[in-house]
Scaffold this motif. Structure first.
Motif, mmCIF file in Angstrom:
data_model
loop_
_atom_site.group_PDB
_atom_site.id
_atom_site.type_symbol
_atom_site.label_atom_id
_atom_site.label_comp_id
_atom_site.label_asym_id
_atom_site.label_seq_id
_atom_site.Cartn_x
_atom_site.Cartn_y
_atom_site.Cartn_z
ATOM 1 N N MET A 47 78.631 -20.062 -56.416
ATOM 2 C CA MET A 47 79.659 -20.649 -57.264
ATOM 3 C C MET A 47 80.938 -19.813 -57.240
ATOM 4 S SD MET A 47 80.996 -22.885 -59.144
ATOM 5 C CE MET A 47 79.709 -24.078 -59.514
ATOM 6 N N ILE A 48 80.815 -18.507 -57.328
ATOM 7 C CA ILE A 48 82.008 -17.654 -57.317
ATOM 8 C C ILE A 48 82.743 -17.795 -55.991
ATOM 9 C CG2 ILE A 48 82.779 -15.240 -57.268
ATOM 10 C CD1 ILE A 48 80.668 -14.671 -59.425
ATOM 11 N N SER A 49 82.000 -17.841 -54.891
ATOM 12 C CA SER A 49 82.650 -17.955 -53.574
ATOM 13 C C SER A 49 83.402 -19.278 -53.439
ATOM 14 C CB SER A 49 81.614 -17.819 -52.451
ATOM 15 O OG SER A 49 80.799 -18.978 -52.347
ATOM 16 N N LYS A 50 82.918 -20.335 -54.097
ATOM 17 C CA LYS A 50 83.570 -21.643 -54.022
ATOM 18 C C LYS A 50 84.687 -21.795 -55.049
ATOM 19 C CE LYS A 50 80.650 -22.943 -50.873
ATOM 20 N NZ LYS A 50 81.065 -22.992 -49.442
ATOM 21 N N ALA A 95 86.697 -16.272 -61.352
ATOM 22 C CA ALA A 95 85.540 -17.159 -61.537
ATOM 23 C C ALA A 95 84.428 -16.327 -62.182
ATOM 24 C CB ALA A 95 85.074 -17.715 -60.196
ATOM 25 N N VAL A 96 83.968 -16.762 -63.336
ATOM 26 C CA VAL A 96 82.994 -15.973 -64.106
ATOM 27 C C VAL A 96 81.732 -16.799 -64.342
ATOM 28 C CG1 VAL A 96 82.571 -14.679 -66.232
ATOM 29 C CG2 VAL A 96 84.865 -14.712 -65.224
ATOM 30 N N VAL A 97 80.595 -16.176 -64.046
ATOM 31 C CA VAL A 97 79.299 -16.823 -64.234
ATOM 32 C C VAL A 97 78.466 -15.967 -65.183
ATOM 33 C CG1 VAL A 97 77.169 -17.597 -63.123
ATOM 34 C CG2 VAL A 97 79.369 -17.882 -61.950
ATOM 35 N N CYS A 98 77.813 -16.613 -66.142
ATOM 36 C CA CYS A 98 76.920 -15.930 -67.089
ATOM 37 C C CYS A 98 75.600 -16.693 -67.163
ATOM 38 C CB CYS A 98 77.555 -15.858 -68.474
ATOM 39 S SG CYS A 98 79.032 -14.829 -68.579
ATOM 40 N N ASN A 99 74.700 -16.159 -67.967
ATOM 41 C CA ASN A 99 73.400 -16.792 -68.161
ATOM 42 C C ASN A 99 73.209 -17.205 -69.614
ATOM 43 O OD1 ASN A 99 71.971 -16.347 -65.456
ATOM 44 N ND2 ASN A 99 72.684 -14.301 -65.970
ATOM 45 N N GLU A 100 72.557 -18.328 -69.788
ATOM 46 C CA GLU A 100 72.102 -18.896 -71.063
ATOM 47 C C GLU A 100 73.210 -19.627 -71.817
ATOM 48 O OE1 GLU A 100 69.221 -19.050 -70.681
ATOM 49 O OE2 GLU A 100 68.648 -17.222 -69.657
#
Length: 343
Positions: free
Chosen positions: A181-184, A278-283
């Motif tokens: 996701m971050i790469s895209k 671009a930031v990805v987290c969990n929950e």
């Protein structure tokens, strides 16, 4: 006006005699569990007035198990919801009448987790917990196994080959999905940051491996920074994120692989970078849902807690009834993905 279903109707739909239905209703003589269950499902389907009574009779005959669960950070929204789903799964189990005893560890210290696990095990038929992959915990799990108490690892694996089983996500796939996701989603190639709670969390280690391997194989134009350990603490994550944004104006992405995402979100809201990474987290929680809506988060990878708890409780009951497995294994649940457009 529709005719009220009779005991004769119920017997016909169930494929048993009226006498058998009478035994199920009044608990007169033993009835096979399979037969009682068939009568109950038929009663439910036709709206028979005593369906609730049949269910009570069935549950009265079930064995009673006390199960112990050790989670982290009582005040954390995710773990509070986890506890609620565990209680629900135990109370609704079709194979036993259960009592869920739930405790919370205040830190990631192995000694505290072992002490709390032992206290739970002393009054439980089986235990499940979130913990680090540490020799101290492995020794304690081995001792419980020798005493006939099965132990399950949750979310992050530990004591592999000794614990009864692991129930959670395929963490290597989680890490690769975050990297994809971050790469895209990144506006341009640049630096990428990664937070883990502890290098002793096997799940976080696998997420890091998957995350880095994806960039190495599929997006080498990005530069991964040294992994940051945040101890799953919001304040540590907040301060580190503020420093990252100040030191690396070309920060293209960030993945918080464990707890502490609230700190990352608060830092992004405070700093308001001119070019949002671009930031990805969990929950998925109220905080992460709001951050998705406000475009501070790109994606949230979430554990399907209800499904996980049902699966876990079934496995714990099976272990109690059949004994330790010859080859303790892993149960992977498919993870949920939340984006700004599907919350």
């Amino acid at each position: 006006m529709a005719k009220r279903p009779t005991i004769t109707d119920l017997a016909r739909i169930s494929g048993v005699s009226v006498a058998t239905v009478d035994r199920v209703l009044n608990n007169r003589l033993p009835v096979r569990e399979e037969t009682a269950r068939r009568v109950y499902y038929a009663a439910t389907s036709i709206g028979y007035h005593a369906a609730g009574l049949i269910k009570q009779r069935m549950r009265h005959e079930l064995p009673e198990y006390r199960l112990g669960f050790l989670l982290l950070r009582r005040e954390d929204v995710f773990y509070s919801e986890f506890a609620r789903e565990l209680e629900l799964a135990v109370s609704q189990s079709p194979r036993f009448r259960g009592v869920a005893t739930i405790d919370f560890a205040d830190s990631l210290a192995p000694d505290e987790i072992v002490e709390r696990m032992r206290k739970l095990a002393a009054k439980s038929r089986a235990v499940a917990l979130v913990g680090p992959d540490h020799p101290t915990l492995t020794v304690a799990v081995e001792a419980l196994k020798a005493n006939g108490v099965p132990v399950f690892s949750l979310l992050s694996d530990f004591a592999s080959g000794i614990r009864e089983g692991y129930v959670g996500l395929d963490n290597r796939k989680v890490g690769r999905t975050a990297a994809w996701m971050i790469s895209k989603a990144a506006k341009r190639p640049g630096k990428v940051a990664l937070f883990v709670g502890s290098h002793r969390f096997h799940g976080h280690e696998l997420r890091e491996i998957g995350f880095r391997s994806f960039f190495r194989e599929q997006a080498p134009e990005f530069t991964l920074l040294e992994t940051l350990v945040n101890l799953e603490a919001n304040q540590i994550t907040h301060d580190a994120m503020i420093e990252l944004l100040a030191r690396h104006p070309d920060l293209a992405g960030c993945y918080v692989a464990g707890g502490g995402m609230e700190g990352a979100i608060s830092a992004l809201r405070e700093a308001k970078p001119a070019e949002m990474p671009a930031v990805v987290c969990n929950e998925i929680t109220p905080d992460s849902r709001a951050a998705l809506a406000d475009n501070f988060l790109t994606m949230v990878i979430s554990t399907p807690l209800a499904a996980l708890c049902r699966e876990l409780v079934g496995l714990m009951a099976h272990a109690i009834e059949t004994g330790a497995a010859n080859a303790p294994g892993q149960t992977f649940l498919p993870f949920d993905i939340y984006l700004p457009e599907n919350i």
